[in-house]
Write an enzyme that holds these catalytic residues in place. Structure first.
Site, PDB file in Angstrom:
ATOM      1  N   LYS A 102       0.888  -1.258   0.052  1.00 10.44           N
ATOM      2  CA  LYS A 102      -0.006   0.005   0.019  1.00 10.44           C
ATOM      3  C   LYS A 102       0.865   1.410   0.057  1.00 10.44           C
ATOM      4  O   LYS A 102       0.550   2.104  -0.523  1.00 10.44           O
ATOM      5  CB  LYS A 102      -0.994   0.003   1.246  1.00 10.44           C
ATOM      6  CG  LYS A 102      -2.177  -1.117   1.153  1.00 10.44           C
ATOM      7  CD  LYS A 102      -2.990  -1.254   2.353  1.00 10.44           C
ATOM      8  CE  LYS A 102      -2.248  -1.638   3.766  1.00 10.44           C
ATOM      9  NZ  LYS A 102      -2.138  -2.991   3.604  1.00 10.44           N
ATOM     10  N   THR A 103       2.074   1.155   0.711  1.00  6.53           N
ATOM     11  CA  THR A 103       2.993   2.376   0.997  1.00  6.53           C
ATOM     12  C   THR A 103       3.580   2.637  -0.427  1.00  6.53           C
ATOM     13  O   THR A 103       3.588   3.683  -0.913  1.00  6.53           O
ATOM     14  CB  THR A 103       3.795   2.402   2.059  1.00  6.53           C
ATOM     15  OG1 THR A 103       3.001   2.239   3.302  1.00  6.53           O
ATOM     16  CG2 THR A 103       4.616   3.656   2.105  1.00  6.53           C
ATOM     17  N   ASP A 147      -0.795   6.456   6.602  1.00 12.27           N
ATOM     18  CA  ASP A 147      -1.073   4.859   6.882  1.00 12.27           C
ATOM     19  C   ASP A 147      -1.996   4.981   8.071  1.00 12.27           C
ATOM     20  O   ASP A 147      -1.997   5.663   8.890  1.00 12.27           O
ATOM     21  CB  ASP A 147       0.479   4.525   7.374  1.00 12.27           C
ATOM     22  CG  ASP A 147       0.309   2.912   6.894  1.00 12.27           C
ATOM     23  OD1 ASP A 147      -0.570   2.339   6.442  1.00 12.27           O
ATOM     24  OD2 ASP A 147       1.473   2.655   7.570  1.00 12.27           O
ATOM     25  N   THR A 196      -5.531  -1.460   7.142  1.00 13.19           N
ATOM     26  CA  THR A 196      -5.704  -2.825   7.029  1.00 13.19           C
ATOM     27  C   THR A 196      -7.105  -3.490   7.354  1.00 13.19           C
ATOM     28  O   THR A 196      -7.522  -4.438   7.746  1.00 13.19           O
ATOM     29  CB  THR A 196      -4.527  -3.715   7.919  1.00 13.19           C
ATOM     30  OG1 THR A 196      -4.725  -3.167   9.357  1.00 13.19           O
ATOM     31  CG2 THR A 196      -3.357  -3.477   7.428  1.00 13.19           C
ATOM     32  N   ARG A 255       6.538  -8.154   1.388  1.00 13.08           N
ATOM     33  CA  ARG A 255       7.236  -7.568   2.305  1.00 13.08           C
ATOM     34  C   ARG A 255       8.119  -8.992   3.078  1.00 13.08           C
ATOM     35  O   ARG A 255       9.277  -8.834   3.407  1.00 13.08           O
ATOM     36  CB  ARG A 255       6.600  -6.966   3.283  1.00 13.08           C
ATOM     37  CG  ARG A 255       7.417  -6.456   4.570  1.00 13.08           C
ATOM     38  CD  ARG A 255       6.448  -5.875   5.674  1.00 13.08           C
ATOM     39  NE  ARG A 255       5.969  -4.694   5.065  1.00 13.08           N
ATOM     40  CZ  ARG A 255       4.874  -4.113   5.705  1.00 13.08           C
ATOM     41  NH1 ARG A 255       4.308  -4.532   6.929  1.00 13.08           N
ATOM     42  NH2 ARG A 255       4.295  -3.193   5.139  1.00 13.08           N
TER      43      ARG A 255
END
Length: 370
Positions: A102-103, A147, A196, A255
């Site tokens: 997302k980032t 975020d 999330t 990740r």
């Protein structure tokens, strides 16, 4: 593309933002301090990718972003249309499990639009001055990335409503009978929110996003391509079979794939292996107790306790937490989701139950008892 952190004390910026800041300060409501520009991404990667840096593994353009095909198609169309109109991109809400990019997607959008991306998180915006300081310093068409946006407090969220819809900031200056409301114009900007827990967002906030997109878990082919790309950036010689082995163990999450690849790199370096083969990946990740399905020691402890301690269940969450010495919230939010995704665990009204697939993964036959 410069990445700018959340507001920090400093000198007021020039131009429109400075004037807005002085107006707010005179009302004794806020003292917005401009955000501090960190070293730009272009500077960080000047002269080539920097091996071992997390930023170097992030794709910078939509063409380099692997996976999430539908998301890339939707955002690509929106970006192209926005550039042709010379406007700010509609506000974007990205939601999904952690670690899916997302980032990274927010940074990619800013790069595609040719603007800066200012990054902060909702817990850092505790006071009105924090969100005001960010908004008044935004330049035209810039991207503001927040975020964990579902954790915004009520005051910050209500300040965002007119900012997102009408690009203005409504503030109250003074107290009691001398209080008055002022509206400050803001430059058109794009808010990219990441969460999330999309269900935790209030309806008024969620409805103000023009684009709402979910990031899905990655399939094996995309994960293998991500591992191979990361290996190239880290200057590792990695066999295709080794990349596939890492991809199988990363829980569908880039990740985690990058993290596991670094652990494999460490073992290869210490043992003097120039080229990484699948056997070395198995050896390295076995040291970290990550098995062929991506389960770690905590996952297997839960399944083993269910099977050997309680005959496969059903068992209540509190009982399992006490038996494992873990917090119930940790079990429910961290350990169980991947086991449920694999079909190794079921949640029933009576408690948790290990499935046939879970029994087989532990080496038990389908009808064996504890």
């Amino acid at each position: 593309m410069a990445i700018i952190s959340s507001s920090a004390p400093g000198q007021p910026s020039a131009g429109r933002s400075s004037a807005a800041g002085s107006t707010l300060a005179s009302g004794r409501l806020v003292d917005p301090a401009p955000v501090v520009e960190e070293e730009s991404q272009e500077t960080r990667v000047a002269g080539g990718e920097v091996p071992g840096r997390e930023d170097s593994l992030r794709p910078r353009r939509l063409a380099d972003y692997i996976g999430q095909r539908e998301l890339k198609q939707v955002l690509g169309i929106a970006v192209e249309a926005t550039r042709s109109r010379a406007e700010a991109l509609d506000h974007v809400l990205l939601y999904g499990p952690p670690g899916l990019g997302k980032t990274t997607m927010a940074l990619v959008l800013a790069e595609e639009l040719g603007v800066r991306c200012r990054i902060t998180s909702a817990p850092a915006l505790e006071r009105p001055r924090d969100i005001v300081g960010l908004l008044v310093n935004l330049q035209p068409h810039e991207v503001l990335f927040i975020d964990e946006i579902h954790r915004l407090n009520r005051v910050a969220e209500e300040l965002l409503y007119p900012a997102m819809e009408d690009f203005r900031l409504d503030i109250t200056v003074g107290k009691g009978t001398t209080a008055r409301t002022r509206s400050l114009p803001l430059a058109p900007f794009t808010l990219v929110g990441a969460t999330t827990r999309a269900g935790s967002l209030s309806s008024p906030l969620r409805d103000r996003f023009g684009l709402i997109q979910r990031l899905e878990f990655y399939d094996l082919d995309d994960l293998q391509a991500i591992v191979e790309r990361a290996a190239g950036l880290l200057r590792l010689e990695l066999d295709a079979a080794a990349a596939l082995e890492v991809a199988r163990r990363c829980r569908g999450t880039p990740r985690i794939a990058n993290r596991l690849l670094r652990r494999v790199r460490d073992v290869a370096l210490v043992n003097g292996h120039g080229r990484i083969h699948a056997s070395l990946v198995v050896e390295a990740l076995s040291l970290h107790r990550v098995d062929g399905c991506g389960l770690d020691a905590s996952d297997r402890r839960l399944l083993t306790l269910l099977l050997e301690g309680y005959g496969g269940g059903p068992v209540g969450l509190e009982t399992l937490a006490a038996g494992l010495g873990e917090d119930p919230a940790t079990l429910e939010a961290v350990i169980e989701p991947f086991l449920l995704q694999l079909g190794f665990l079921q949640r029933t009204p009576r408690g948790r139950v290990i499935t046939t697939a879970g029994r087989r993964h532990l080496g038990w036959s389908a009808d064996s008892a504890a």
